[in-house]
Design a protein around this motif. Structure first.
Motif, PDB file in Angstrom:
ATOM      1  N   SER A 143      39.195 101.051 -68.069  1.00  0.00           N
ATOM      2  CA  SER A 143      39.525 100.126 -66.870  1.00  0.00           C
ATOM      3  C   SER A 143      41.409  99.850 -65.853  1.00  0.00           C
ATOM      4  N   ASP A 146      40.522 102.802 -64.251  1.00  0.00           N
ATOM      5  CA  ASP A 146      39.279 102.961 -62.605  1.00  0.00           C
ATOM      6  C   ASP A 146      41.100 102.393 -62.093  1.00  0.00           C
ATOM      7  N   ILE A 147      41.644 100.840 -62.309  1.00  0.00           N
ATOM      8  CA  ILE A 147      42.828 101.035 -61.382  1.00  0.00           C
ATOM      9  C   ILE A 147      43.392 101.998 -60.936  1.00  0.00           C
ATOM     10  N   SER A 148      44.667 102.485 -61.984  1.00  0.00           N
ATOM     11  CA  SER A 148      45.404 103.910 -61.287  1.00  0.00           C
ATOM     12  C   SER A 148      44.815 104.755 -60.104  1.00  0.00           C
ATOM     13  N   LEU A 151      43.335 102.651 -56.493  1.00  0.00           N
ATOM     14  CA  LEU A 151      45.104 102.531 -56.393  1.00  0.00           C
ATOM     15  C   LEU A 151      45.556 103.684 -55.475  1.00  0.00           C
ATOM     16  N   GLY A 272      51.295 100.786 -56.391  1.00  0.00           N
ATOM     17  CA  GLY A 272      50.540  99.785 -57.514  1.00  0.00           C
ATOM     18  C   GLY A 272      50.514 100.777 -59.010  1.00  0.00           C
ATOM     19  N   ALA A 274      48.375  99.799 -62.995  1.00  0.00           N
ATOM     20  CA  ALA A 274      46.993  98.697 -64.028  1.00  0.00           C
ATOM     21  C   ALA A 274      48.367  98.437 -64.785  1.00  0.00           C
ATOM     22  N   ARG A 309      44.771  94.944 -62.032  1.00  0.00           N
ATOM     23  CA  ARG A 309      45.783  94.978 -61.507  1.00  0.00           C
ATOM     24  C   ARG A 309      46.722  95.038 -60.569  1.00  0.00           C
ATOM     25  N   ASP A 311      48.919  95.059 -57.023  1.00  0.00           N
ATOM     26  CA  ASP A 311      49.405  95.560 -56.065  1.00  0.00           C
ATOM     27  C   ASP A 311      50.424  95.329 -55.225  1.00  0.00           C
TER      28      ASP A 311
END
Length: 322
Positions: A143, A146-148, A151, A272, A274, A309, A311
């Motif tokens: 996770s 995926d988020i970082s 972004l 951004g 995570a 997330r 941002d």
């Protein structure tokens, strides 16, 4: 009055450095002889703001449950921490809690606890299921990756053909795991990982990352598009190097802290992060300990908590706590 972005960075670096003087506590004494549920808590990483947050909040929640907690910390001194754990197995503790540690380096102590039949509860212990723990609650490294990486992809208008530098720390299993996943994702998207900075001393990761990235930018003007940092202080160091150089480089962090959220909210090149949901992890851990107390077992000894997330749309409102 609103602080400048670099003022935020300076304050964050000071908060990290202020914690690095943490030293070992006294030997376990085992507490009193009543029926109170007693927990020995151990950490080699209490100098980290995130781990301090986790340990302090565990203590507060445990005491609200009516448990007695005794804390033992070292500043990455695993000989000392193994000794504390081994000593505690001979004392009147009902459970052990571990946070901010390398399970490989604490293997002697964990084995002693297992041999003594003392349940071992951990936060951020091993990214993979591991039977040495009664319960290990971790951040879901997939996770966070995926988020970082997502972004960074958005900030660069796609990763295909882009040049990325990664900042990693191999001794931390969780950081190493998400770095490996993120590297695979970055390269699969068509980007080139042109360089990797492997931090040696995590307590000095702000300054060491700042110096490394600054030197890289000077040596390769216009040769870098993005930076992926595996944890919050490294993200701050990478961002500060970009801000000071004026380079057109986007930075993401696979971890956050309050200062990073402030920087992201400012619209800076740190676009951004995570966020590891430590509050959710603690809730899972406390519930698991209570489940074990009631039944002598837990439904699963491994729980992976998704990241959040961060941002510019939510960075100013999400509470981090440290």
């Amino acid at each position: 009055m609103k602080r400048s972005v670099l003022g935020i960075v300076a304050a964050a670096a000071a908060s990290v450095l202020a914690l690095t003087g943490c030293t070992t506590s006294g030997a376990p004494d085992g507490g009193s002889d009543d029926d109170t549920f007693r927990v020995a808590a151990f950490s080699a990483g209490y100098a980290s703001p995130a781990i301090k947050y986790v340990v302090d909040n565990f203590q507060a929640q445990a005491e609200a449950e009516g448990w007695e907690v005794q804390l033992f910390t070292t500043n990455d001194d695993y000989d000392g921490l193994n000794s504390y754990v081994q000593t505690a197995t001979t004392q009147d503790f009902d459970a052990f809690f571990l946070a901010g540690f390398d399970p490989r380096a604490l293997g002697v102590g964990i084995s002693a606890a297992n041999d003594a039949g003392i349940p071992v509860f951990a936060i951020d212990g091993d990214p993979q299921p591991n039977d040495v723990f009664t319960l290990d609650v971790i951040s879901d490294q997939q996770s966070l990756s995926d988020i970082s990486v997502g972004l960074l992809d958005e900030a660069l208008g796609g990763l295909d053909g882009k040049n990325v530098l990664m900042v990693e720390f191999d001794p931390a299993l969780s950081i190493s795991a998400r770095a490996a996943i993120s590297r695979e994702q970055i390269e699969a998207a068509g980007a080139t990982v042109v360089d990797t900075f492997k931090v040696v001393n995590i307590s000095a990761s702000v300054d060491s990352t700042l110096a490394y990235v600054k030197d890289y930018l000077q040596a390769h003007p216009g040769g870098l598009d993005g930076i992926w940092a595996g944890w919050a202080p490294a993200g701050i160091g990478a961002f500060q190097a970009v801000a000071e150089s004026g380079a057109n480089v986007k930075v993401v962090s696979a971890d956050t802290m309050g200062a990073i959220n402030e920087i992201v909210a400012s619209g800076a090149p740190l676009v951004g992060a995570a966020m590891q949901d430590w509050d959710a992890a603690l809730a899972e851990l406390i519930a698991g300990i209570n489940e074990y107390r009631e039944s002598g077992e837990v439904a699963s000894n491994y729980i992976a908590v998704p990241g959040i997330r961060i941002d510019p749309s939510n960075a100013a409102t999400v509470e981090v706590g440290y």
